[in-house]
Design a protein around this motif. Structure first.
Motif, short mmCIF file in Angstrom:
data_model
loop_
_atom_site.label_atom_id
_atom_site.label_comp_id
_atom_site.label_asym_id
_atom_site.label_seq_id
_atom_site.Cartn_x
_atom_site.Cartn_y
_atom_site.Cartn_z
N PRO A 1 5.39 32.04 -2.61
CA PRO A 1 5.77 33.13 -3.50
C PRO A 1 6.80 32.74 -4.56
CG PRO A 1 5.59 33.95 -1.27
CD PRO A 1 5.40 32.47 -1.19
N GLN B 1 5.01 30.82 -7.22
CA GLN B 1 4.19 31.68 -8.06
C GLN B 1 5.04 32.41 -9.10
OE1 GLN B 1 0.61 32.07 -7.89
NE2 GLN B 1 1.02 30.15 -6.80
N SER C 1 5.60 39.66 -11.19
CA SER C 1 5.17 38.61 -10.26
C SER C 1 5.73 38.87 -8.86
CB SER C 1 5.62 37.25 -10.76
OG SER C 1 5.16 36.22 -9.91
N SER D 1 9.50 28.70 1.27
CA SER D 1 10.37 29.17 0.20
C SER D 1 11.70 28.45 0.23
CB SER D 1 10.58 30.69 0.32
OG SER D 1 9.38 31.39 0.11
N ARG E 1 0.72 41.10 -1.95
CA ARG E 1 -0.15 40.14 -1.26
C ARG E 1 0.33 39.93 0.18
NH1 ARG E 1 0.03 34.80 -0.21
NH2 ARG E 1 1.93 34.51 -1.41
N LYS F 1 1.40 27.49 -3.59
CA LYS F 1 1.08 28.92 -3.41
C LYS F 1 2.24 29.70 -2.80
CE LYS F 1 -3.07 28.32 -4.91
NZ LYS F 1 -3.44 28.81 -6.26
N THR G 1 6.03 31.41 5.19
CA THR G 1 6.49 31.74 3.84
C THR G 1 7.99 31.50 3.70
OG1 THR G 1 4.76 33.39 3.50
CG2 THR G 1 6.76 33.63 2.20
N SER H 1 3.64 41.54 -7.29
CA SER H 1 2.32 41.02 -6.89
C SER H 1 2.41 40.23 -5.59
CB SER H 1 1.75 40.14 -8.00
OG SER H 1 1.50 40.88 -9.17
N GLU H 2 3.46 39.42 -5.45
CA GLU H 2 3.61 38.62 -4.24
C GLU H 2 3.90 39.50 -3.02
OE1 GLU H 2 3.07 35.26 -3.82
OE2 GLU H 2 2.22 35.63 -5.79
#
Length: 230
Positions: free
Chosen positions: A84, A87, A121, A58, A128, A82, A54, A124-125
């Motif tokens: 973060p 998104q 958002s 990123s 997850r 996908k 990630t 939410s990330e």
């Protein structure tokens, strides 16, 4: 002869021998703690690889974003990502398009909605990414007590052996005490890595959340400038 006896006693105190000699309750505790340990290490390795990927993805996405001259073209080229950051970008850009497709445009309301969508958002990330950390917290909190239960049961079994044999020699007491200590050790073996990993991953997630917040602020500023130009 004494050397042979010592070797035999050592073999009887090996982890496998302790498991074989244990009664059904202590065996259940040992199996549960071993499974918890395997599950913990599976999550630790998977989370470590996931968070590392990630961070790298990123970095690449945010570098591309800072170099982009056309937000529309950038959104189209990264719509399947996908990551973060991607998104968050897609959520914010979708809200920006929805708020600016009608005229007249309420710029203050649009900025407020963008801020809300970006914050949601980010949350939410992070949810997850931290999905399985609750397992580490549970194992870290519960495993020592499960091991302690095995300890108490093993000591009770030792006292029962003493009462039946009417003998307090080490040969009578040792097997039950060894099983008890083995269960305690397994409880700590499962709990310590879980607690350390939970704290470490929590720190990394806090850093990722701060990073996503900075990206969202920069993206909000970019869209705000776009609004001023409309």
């Amino acid at each position: 002869m004494n050397r042979l006896a010592i070797t035999t006693d050592a073999a009887m105190m090996s982890p496998i021998a302790l498991f074989v000699q244990a009664d059904i309750v202590v065996k259940g505790v040992i199996i549960a703690l071993l499974l918890a340990s395997i599950w913990t290490w599976t999550i630790i390795i998977g989370q470590w690889l996931s968070l590392g990927k990630t961070a790298r993805d990123s970095d690449a996405f945010e570098r591309d974003f800072t170099k982009a001259d056309d937000v529309e073209a950038f959104a189209r080229s990264h719509q399947a990502s996908k990551v973060p950051s991607a998104q968050i970008f897609q959520a914010g850009f979708a809200e920006w398009r929805a708020s600016t497709k009608t005229s007249p445009i309420d710029k203050d309301a649009t900025r407020s909605r963008l801020s809300t969508v970006l914050s949601s958002s980010i949350a939410s990330e992070i949810d997850r990414l931290s999905d399985r950390l609750n397992v580490l917290a549970t194992v870290g909190a519960v495993a020592p007590f499960v091991g302690l239960f095995g300890t108490v049961w093993g000591i009770m079994r030792s006292f029962t052996g003493i009462a039946q044999a009417q003998n307090t020699s080490l040969a009578v007491v040792a097997p039950g005490i060894a099983e008890a200590l083995f269960a305690t050790a397994l409880g700590l073996f499962a709990a310590i890595p879980a607690v350390v990993a939970y704290n470490r991953f929590g720190h990394r997630l806090n850093r990722i959340e701060a990073r996503l917040g900075r990206f969202a602020d920069g993206f909000h500023a970019t869209l705000s400038r776009e609004l001023d130009a409309l």
